[in-house]
Design an enzyme around this catalytic site. Sequence first.
Site, PDB file in Angstrom:
ATOM      1  N   HIS A  12       0.902  -1.194   0.141  1.00 63.57           N
ATOM      2  CA  HIS A  12      -0.120   0.115  -0.052  1.00 63.57           C
ATOM      3  C   HIS A  12       0.852   1.292  -0.171  1.00 63.57           C
ATOM      4  O   HIS A  12       0.598   2.131   0.641  1.00 63.57           O
ATOM      5  CB  HIS A  12      -0.953  -0.002   1.240  1.00 63.57           C
ATOM      6  N   HIS A  59      -1.779   4.764   9.879  1.00 61.45           N
ATOM      7  CA  HIS A  59      -0.210   5.252   9.953  1.00 61.45           C
ATOM      8  C   HIS A  59      -0.351   6.455  10.811  1.00 61.45           C
ATOM      9  O   HIS A  59       0.890   7.306  10.469  1.00 61.45           O
ATOM     10  CB  HIS A  59       0.533   5.325   8.599  1.00 61.45           C
ATOM     11  N   HIS A 192      10.134  -4.096   4.135  1.00 61.59           N
ATOM     12  CA  HIS A 192      10.718  -2.777   4.040  1.00 61.59           C
ATOM     13  C   HIS A 192      10.658  -2.391   5.149  1.00 61.59           C
ATOM     14  O   HIS A 192      10.343  -2.677   6.162  1.00 61.59           O
ATOM     15  CB  HIS A 192       9.502  -1.876   3.208  1.00 61.59           C
ATOM     16  N   GLU A 239       4.037  -5.145   8.654  1.00 63.53           N
ATOM     17  CA  GLU A 239       2.698  -4.971   8.114  1.00 63.53           C
ATOM     18  C   GLU A 239       2.120  -6.385   7.610  1.00 63.53           C
ATOM     19  O   GLU A 239       0.801  -6.405   7.100  1.00 63.53           O
ATOM     20  CB  GLU A 239       2.651  -4.214   6.934  1.00 63.53           C
TER      21      GLU A 239
HETATM   22  C1  DHB Z   1       6.148   3.278   2.118  1.00 61.45           C
HETATM   23  C2  DHB Z   1       5.498   1.841   2.487  1.00 61.45           C
HETATM   24  C3  DHB Z   1       4.541   1.832   3.242  1.00 61.45           C
HETATM   25  O1  DHB Z   1       4.018   0.692   3.581  1.00 61.45           O
HETATM   26  C4  DHB Z   1       4.045   3.169   3.938  1.00 61.45           C
HETATM   27  O2  DHB Z   1       2.774   2.968   4.682  1.00 61.45           O
HETATM   28  C5  DHB Z   1       4.626   4.559   3.366  1.00 61.45           C
HETATM   29  C6  DHB Z   1       5.644   4.458   2.685  1.00 61.45           C
HETATM   30  C7  DHB Z   1       7.180   3.309   0.921  1.00 61.45           C
HETATM   31  O3  DHB Z   1       7.919   2.386   0.626  1.00 61.45           O
HETATM   32  O4  DHB Z   1       7.414   4.511   0.610  1.00 61.45           O
HETATM   33 FE    FE Z   2       2.557   1.258   5.524  1.00 60.69          FE
END
Ligand code: DHB
Ligand code: FE
Length: 279
Positions: A12, A59, A192, A239
């Site tokens: 997302h 978030h 990530h 997540e």
């Molecule tokens: C990014 C990924 C995320 O899950 C998020 O909530 C905000 C930013 C990203 O990779 O930029």
């Molecule tokens: Fe996120």
Amino acid sequence: MAQLVGALTTSHVPAIGRAIAKNLQQDPYWRPFFDGWPPVHRWLADVKPEVVVMVYNDHGLNFFLDKLPTFAVGAAPEYRNADEGWGIPQLPPFTGEQGLSWHLIEHLVGHDFDITSCQEMVVDHAFTLPMALMFPSQAWPVKVVPVAINTVQFPLPSARRCYALGQAIGDAVRAWPGDARVLVVGTGGLSHQLDGQRAGFINKDFDLAFMESLIAEPRWATQFSSHELVEKAGTQGVELLMWLAARATLGERASCVHRNYHIPISNTASGLMVMAPAA
Ligand code: DHB
Ligand code: FE
């Protein structure tokens, strides 16, 4: 009773909102990501969901660090998007399915899940972008029920608990009177990390093993603590708990309808899966 037509899980990343607004779907950077979606659109046209239960993490738009429920369920007539500071367009409001919201809250609390019920709720990119990816016209053909899981502030719920929550959501949907067709969506991940010394961390081997496990051995990830998941998938990769909860709604066995995996989109390994209940 209602019919649970499947579970869809997706990343997302906010930059997706900009790519959609600027029509960059065919751009070389974005193509491998957006090319994952036409098979999903064909599947959605086939199964025709009427309600989406959206399992996601807020978030900081609706909940902030001062008050952060572990599990929250929306029970509002309407959910609006708002500016999170990413510089992406806000998307049209979503109509709530309040009947299912209250049925879900009753069922979950009745089965010992301590739920925060939210009769007003704004929804962030983790909710809106998967909707825009599923329904590119943004004339939403479904009503919605948001389910928010805290993956922002420790302590986080365990993978084991998120799996159990998903099982209970699946039971609740299948026990909802009427004949609505319900799709469960789980958004976030895959690996990530946006901050700290490991910013930019991605773990393809773990992501692929996790995606595989959702079909072959869905409880596989429940062996890991949330700290171990952060170690393996990154501070935001945790997540993937949303994927686990969404998968668990389908029961023991499920089939894979479609999957896509691409590195990177922004700082994230993007994953997409569509799973259907075993016949
Ligand atoms: C990014 C990924 C995320 O899950 C998020 O909530 C905000 C930013 C990203 O990779 O930029
Ligand atoms: Fe996120």
